[in-house]
Write a protein that holds these residues in place. Structure first.
Motif, PDB file in Angstrom:
ATOM      1  N   LYS A   1       0.808  -1.230   0.000  1.00  6.56           N
ATOM      2  CA  LYS A   1       0.000   0.000   0.000  1.00  6.56           C
ATOM      3  C   LYS A   1       0.841   1.279   0.000  1.00  6.56           C
ATOM      4  O   LYS A   1       0.332   2.351   0.303  1.00  6.56           O
ATOM      5  CB  LYS A   1      -0.989   0.031   1.172  1.00  6.56           C
ATOM      6  N   THR A   2       2.128   1.201  -0.309  1.00  5.72           N
ATOM      7  CA  THR A   2       2.945   2.396  -0.463  1.00  5.72           C
ATOM      8  C   THR A   2       3.005   2.750  -1.940  1.00  5.72           C
ATOM      9  O   THR A   2       2.967   1.875  -2.798  1.00  5.72           O
ATOM     10  CB  THR A   2       4.379   2.178   0.071  1.00  5.72           C
ATOM     11  N   SER A   3       3.083   4.040  -2.228  1.00  2.04           N
ATOM     12  CA  SER A   3       3.161   4.448  -3.628  1.00  2.04           C
ATOM     13  C   SER A   3       4.540   5.041  -3.903  1.00  2.04           C
ATOM     14  O   SER A   3       5.105   5.746  -3.069  1.00  2.04           O
ATOM     15  CB  SER A   3       2.060   5.450  -3.967  1.00  2.04           C
ATOM     16  N   ILE A   4       5.061   4.729  -5.087  1.00  4.42           N
ATOM     17  CA  ILE A   4       6.371   5.234  -5.511  1.00  4.42           C
ATOM     18  C   ILE A   4       6.269   5.705  -6.958  1.00  4.42           C
ATOM     19  O   ILE A   4       5.320   5.372  -7.669  1.00  4.42           O
ATOM     20  CB  ILE A   4       7.468   4.152  -5.386  1.00  4.42           C
ATOM     21  N   LEU A   5       7.241   6.481  -7.372  1.00  7.11           N
ATOM     22  CA  LEU A   5       7.347   6.899  -8.764  1.00  7.11           C
ATOM     23  C   LEU A   5       8.306   5.966  -9.487  1.00  7.11           C
ATOM     24  O   LEU A   5       9.371   5.636  -8.959  1.00  7.11           O
ATOM     25  CB  LEU A   5       7.868   8.336  -8.853  1.00  7.11           C
ATOM     26  N   VAL A   6       7.917   5.530 -10.685  1.00  7.02           N
ATOM     27  CA  VAL A   6       8.767   4.644 -11.480  1.00  7.02           C
ATOM     28  C   VAL A   6       8.889   5.197 -12.895  1.00  7.02           C
ATOM     29  O   VAL A   6       8.031   5.959 -13.355  1.00  7.02           O
ATOM     30  CB  VAL A   6       8.213   3.202 -11.516  1.00  7.02           C
ATOM     31  N   GLU A   7       9.953   4.783 -13.564  1.00  8.91           N
ATOM     32  CA  GLU A   7      10.229   5.254 -14.915  1.00  8.91           C
ATOM     33  C   GLU A   7       9.927   4.154 -15.924  1.00  8.91           C
ATOM     34  O   GLU A   7      10.187   2.978 -15.677  1.00  8.91           O
ATOM     35  CB  GLU A   7      11.700   5.661 -15.014  1.00  8.91           C
ATOM     36  N   LEU A   8       9.388   4.541 -17.069  1.00 12.39           N
ATOM     37  CA  LEU A   8       9.140   3.600 -18.161  1.00 12.39           C
ATOM     38  C   LEU A   8      10.358   3.616 -19.083  1.00 12.39           C
ATOM     39  O   LEU A   8      10.721   4.666 -19.606  1.00 12.39           O
ATOM     40  CB  LEU A   8       7.890   4.010 -18.937  1.00 12.39           C
ATOM     41  N   PRO A   9      11.027   2.465 -19.282  1.00 12.98           N
ATOM     42  CA  PRO A   9      12.212   2.444 -20.134  1.00 12.98           C
ATOM     43  C   PRO A   9      11.874   2.728 -21.599  1.00 12.98           C
ATOM     44  O   PRO A   9      10.736   2.591 -22.032  1.00 12.98           O
ATOM     45  CB  PRO A   9      12.779   1.042 -19.967  1.00 12.98           C
ATOM     46  N   ALA A  10      12.879   3.089 -22.365  1.00 13.49           N
ATOM     47  CA  ALA A  10      12.696   3.501 -23.752  1.00 13.49           C
ATOM     48  C   ALA A  10      12.117   2.400 -24.627  1.00 13.49           C
ATOM     49  O   ALA A  10      11.396   2.678 -25.581  1.00 13.49           O
ATOM     50  CB  ALA A  10      14.026   3.982 -24.322  1.00 13.49           C
ATOM     51  N   ARG A  11      12.383   1.138 -24.313  1.00 15.87           N
ATOM     52  CA  ARG A  11      11.905   0.056 -25.180  1.00 15.87           C
ATOM     53  C   ARG A  11      10.391  -0.102 -25.135  1.00 15.87           C
ATOM     54  O   ARG A  11       9.794  -0.650 -26.060  1.00 15.87           O
ATOM     55  CB  ARG A  11      12.586  -1.264 -24.839  1.00 15.87           C
ATOM     56  N   PHE A  12       9.724   0.394 -24.074  1.00 12.88           N
ATOM     57  CA  PHE A  12       8.268   0.312 -23.980  1.00 12.88           C
ATOM     58  C   PHE A  12       7.583   1.578 -24.479  1.00 12.88           C
ATOM     59  O   PHE A  12       6.393   1.564 -24.749  1.00 12.88           O
ATOM     60  CB  PHE A  12       7.828   0.073 -22.535  1.00 12.88           C
ATOM     61  N   ARG A  13       8.295   2.673 -24.601  1.00 15.84           N
ATOM     62  CA  ARG A  13       7.692   3.952 -24.979  1.00 15.84           C
ATOM     63  C   ARG A  13       7.168   3.888 -26.405  1.00 15.84           C
ATOM     64  O   ARG A  13       7.830   3.395 -27.300  1.00 15.84           O
ATOM     65  CB  ARG A  13       8.706   5.082 -24.849  1.00 15.84           C
ATOM     66  N   SER A  14       5.990   4.417 -26.602  1.00 19.70           N
ATOM     67  CA  SER A  14       5.311   4.444 -27.905  1.00 19.70           C
ATOM     68  C   SER A  14       5.089   3.050 -28.471  1.00 19.70           C
ATOM     69  O   SER A  14       4.858   2.892 -29.662  1.00 19.70           O
ATOM     70  CB  SER A  14       6.086   5.296 -28.907  1.00 19.70           C
ATOM     71  N   THR A  15       5.190   2.010 -27.656  1.00 22.07           N
ATOM     72  CA  THR A  15       4.963   0.641 -28.106  1.00 22.07           C
ATOM     73  C   THR A  15       3.770   0.050 -27.372  1.00 22.07           C
ATOM     74  O   THR A  15       2.853  -0.462 -27.989  1.00 22.07           O
ATOM     75  CB  THR A  15       6.204  -0.231 -27.837  1.00 22.07           C
ATOM     76  N   ILE A  16       3.798   0.123 -26.048  1.00 17.36           N
ATOM     77  CA  ILE A  16       2.735  -0.424 -25.209  1.00 17.36           C
ATOM     78  C   ILE A  16       2.223   0.697 -24.311  1.00 17.36           C
ATOM     79  O   ILE A  16       3.010   1.371 -23.645  1.00 17.36           O
ATOM     80  CB  ILE A  16       3.253  -1.603 -24.369  1.00 17.36           C
ATOM     81  N   TRP A  17       0.929   0.881 -24.301  1.00 15.16           N
ATOM     82  CA  TRP A  17       0.332   1.936 -23.499  1.00 15.16           C
ATOM     83  C   TRP A  17      -0.146   1.368 -22.165  1.00 15.16           C
ATOM     84  O   TRP A  17      -0.664   0.263 -22.095  1.00 15.16           O
ATOM     85  CB  TRP A  17      -0.831   2.576 -24.259  1.00 15.16           C
TER      86      TRP A  17
END
Length: 136
Positions: free
Chosen positions: A47-63
């Motif tokens: 139940k804790t929330s964190i910020l995460v980054e989406l790597p470049a290989r998923f960008r503009s590929t999977i929403w």
């Protein structure tokens, strides 16, 4: 120009099947919201929330939509000293197959789409609206 089609298809194929086990520091998390610039706020099973980054290989590929699930590596960004708590390493697309895995958290139970109601007579699901002809 976008990425080559073979790379897009390989990335999409990789996210369909769950791995046999998760490595140390990897957890399944629920996406709360997209905060911008490929940064997402996710909720861990604790139940804790964190910020995460989406790597470049998923960008503009999977929403990624709100409420969907991702696999987060919390140890990937430790050398950086910033607000990010991890990196998305996989996206859960076939949720039914992933839920069968032994590492799926018990905190993320499947939610029903129908409203929970004990009173069958008070439910208006599947019924016609009341007619106005009863007054005449």
């Amino acid at each position: 120009m976008g990425p080559p089609k073979r790379r897009v298809l390989a990335t999409a194929e990789e996210t369909l099947t769950p791995p046999d086990e998760l490595a140390e520091g990897q957890q399944i998390a629920r996406v709360i919201k997209a905060t911008g610039n490929n940064i997402y706020a996710v909720e861990l099973p604790s139940k804790t929330s964190i910020l995460v980054e989406l790597p470049a290989r998923f960008r503009s590929t999977i929403w990624i939509k709100r409420g969907s699930y991702v696999v987060v590596d919390t140890k990937a960004l430790e050398p950086r000293e910033n607000k990010l708590g991890g990196e998305i390493i996989n996206i859960v697309r076939d949720e039914k197959a992933w839920r069968k895995a032994p590492y799926w958290p018990k905190e993320f139970v499947k939610q029903s789409l129908l409203p929970a109601s004990d009173d069958e007579e008070d439910s208006t699901v599947g019924r016609m609206p009341p007619s106005d002809d009863s007054d005449a």
